[in-house]
Each structure stands twice: as C-alpha cells, then as structure tokens.
Design an enzyme around this catalytic site. Structure first.
Site, PDB file in Angstrom:
ATOM      1  CG  ASP A   1     -29.636 -38.437  19.262  1.00 28.72           C
ATOM      2  OD1 ASP A   1     -30.838 -38.498  19.591  1.00 28.72           O
ATOM      3  OD2 ASP A   1     -29.204 -37.633  18.426  1.00 28.72           O
TER       4      ASP A   1
ATOM      5  CG  HIS B   1     -37.316 -43.021  25.446  1.00 33.04           C
ATOM      6  ND1 HIS B   1     -36.220 -42.505  24.820  1.00 33.04           N
ATOM      7  CD2 HIS B   1     -38.337 -42.167  25.171  1.00 33.04           C
ATOM      8  CE1 HIS B   1     -36.549 -41.379  24.192  1.00 33.04           C
ATOM      9  NE2 HIS B   1     -37.832 -41.159  24.385  1.00 33.04           N
TER      10      HIS B   1
ATOM     11  CG  LEU C   1     -18.642 -48.493  35.369  1.00 32.68           C
ATOM     12  CD1 LEU C   1     -17.608 -48.050  34.342  1.00 32.68           C
ATOM     13  CD2 LEU C   1     -19.810 -49.198  34.666  1.00 32.68           C
TER      14      LEU C   1
END
Ligand code: FPP
Length: 234
Positions: free
Chosen positions: A12, A29, A123
């Site tokens: 956020d 972003h 991962l």
C-alpha cells in the site's frame, strides 16, 4: 530465528508516496513494481519460500481508467526487465486471481511467466492480480459443489480438502502478513490463509519498504508467541 516460510504483503501507499514528491500516482506504481524485485531477492535470501504480493484487487477496478490501464501494463514492463534474472535465480512465478478478466495482453504476460518458471524450485513469487479473497472462497465452494454433483467428491470435506480448491492450493499457510503505509486493514486479502498469521502494519509506503524494513518485520515476528489456539508452554 523462528521459521517463517510464507510472507504475504499488502503493498500500500504507492500513490501517496508519489504525490508527496509532486509526481503522478503512476510513478508510485512504477517504483513499487521495481521494489517487488528488490524485496523478492531479499526475502529469498532471508530464507522465505513463499512471498505473496497484492498487486491488484477485485475492488481496484473502481480507480480511474488511466490508473487501471497503467497498472495493467506493469506486468509486461516488470517481466521484460526482470524475468531472466528470476529464472537464473530459480524463482517460480505464480499468479493468483481471475486472469481471464484482465486485458488479453496482460493475461498472456502473466501466464507466460508462470509457464516459463513452473519447473523452478526456488522462491515462490506469488502475485495477486484481480484477486479478492471472498471471491476466491466463493469460486472454491462452487468448484467443490460441481465436483460433488459430478460424483468426483463426497460430502466428507475437511479443511485440508477445501484448501485444494483455493488459488493457493499446495502453499503453506501465511506465517506473516505485512501491510505497508500505516493502514490497519486486511482489504479482502487471503482471508482463509491468514487464519493464524501474525500481522504487522508498518508506516513505510511500499516504495520505501527496503530489505532492512523486511528484516525488522522478521525480527519482530521472531519474538511473537504463536500458540495456534493452544496454551503457552511454561
Ligand atoms: C496500493 O497503493 C498499490 C496498488 C493498488 C498497486 C500495487 C501495484 C504494484 C506495487 C505493482 C505491481 C507489480 C507487478 C509486478 C504487477 P495505492 O495506490 O493504494 O496507494 P495510496 O493508498 O497511497 O493511494
């Protein structure tokens, strides 16, 4: 250090971070997507096996057309820039969400990333795109009901059996959920999977969330007493 296999992050504060510097929200972003690479590498080096990131929710369609359009183009930018490195590092990309509702070019980039990395065992970098947890649970229930009607499942369903219908099938439960940028809410994220997760809300926005902040979160997590509904051992 206490084992932490699965970290989920609500990324956020991109918009506020950009606006505070006089930049358009989209600049946040962009910085946020570059930070996905930084934090994925740091998480993997810190021993995390599953990193699940909330990139676009089923509610985010309410944003301006320009902002939504920009976010939809980010996967192409991101994977063009970093996919080879992720493959070299052995990362496996999983995309969670209803991908068929995305613009076709976005859907293709995301599906290609999954396909190209599906044999990797490093991962698990899980990106949630057009994801909403209530919708995920509803779709799982519908899928299960369809299997019952087709005679492929019976009514003896337990929690482990139901998990196989979720978008996170095969993943361990979330150990630690982090939300950046000071808000303290869950926002329809991984509601089933965080049943016993530890929660941390940090003031830094997502573009400011550095590997040191992740380390601080893991240190804090290591001091938590996880009892899973049991009593403390004395
Ligand atoms: C929340 O910040 C962030 C989003 C809704 C978008 C998150 C997207 C990325 C970090 C990039 C995704 C990366 C890939 C690889 C697809 P906000 O815009 O709600 O911030 P605000 O609360 O300050 O407005």
């Amino acid at each position: 250090m206490k084992e932490c296999r699965h970290v989920a992050i609500i990324m956020d504060g991109n918009g506020r971070w950009a606006q505070a510097q006089g930049l358009p929200r989209t600049a946040g972003h962009l910085a946020g997507s570059d930070n996905v690479r930084t934090i994925a590498i740091a998480a993997s080096e810190m021993g995390i096996q599953y990193l699940t990131l909330y990139a676009f929710s089923t509610e985010n369609w309410k944003r301006s057309k320009d902002e939504v359009g920009y976010i939809m183009k980010l996967p192409a930018y991101f994977f063009k820039k970093y996919m080879q490195e992720f493959l070299d590092r052995g990362y496996r990309m999983n995309i969670l969400g209803e991908l068929d509702a995305l613009p076709p070019a976005t859907e293709k980039v995301l599906k290609d990333a999954m396909e190209e990395s599906k044999k990797n065992t490093g991962l698990n970098l899980n990106i949630c795109m057009n994801y909403g947890s209530q919708r995920e649970i509803l779709l799982a229930a519908k899928h299960y009901a369809a299997d019952v009607l087709a005679g492929k499942a019976d009514l003896n369903l337990d929690e482990a059996g139901f998990e196989k219908y979720l978008m996170t099938a095969g993943f361990p439960p979330v150990d630690l959920l982090i939300r950046t940028s000071g808000e303290e809410r869950i926002s329809n994220y991984l509601l089933w999977q965080i049943a016993y997760a530890e929660l941390e809300f940090v003031p830094e926005s997502w573009p400011e969330f550095t590997p040191d902040v992740l380390k601080r979160c893991l240190e804090e997590y290591s001091h938590r007493d996880r009892r899973f509904g049991g009593v403390k051992n004395v």
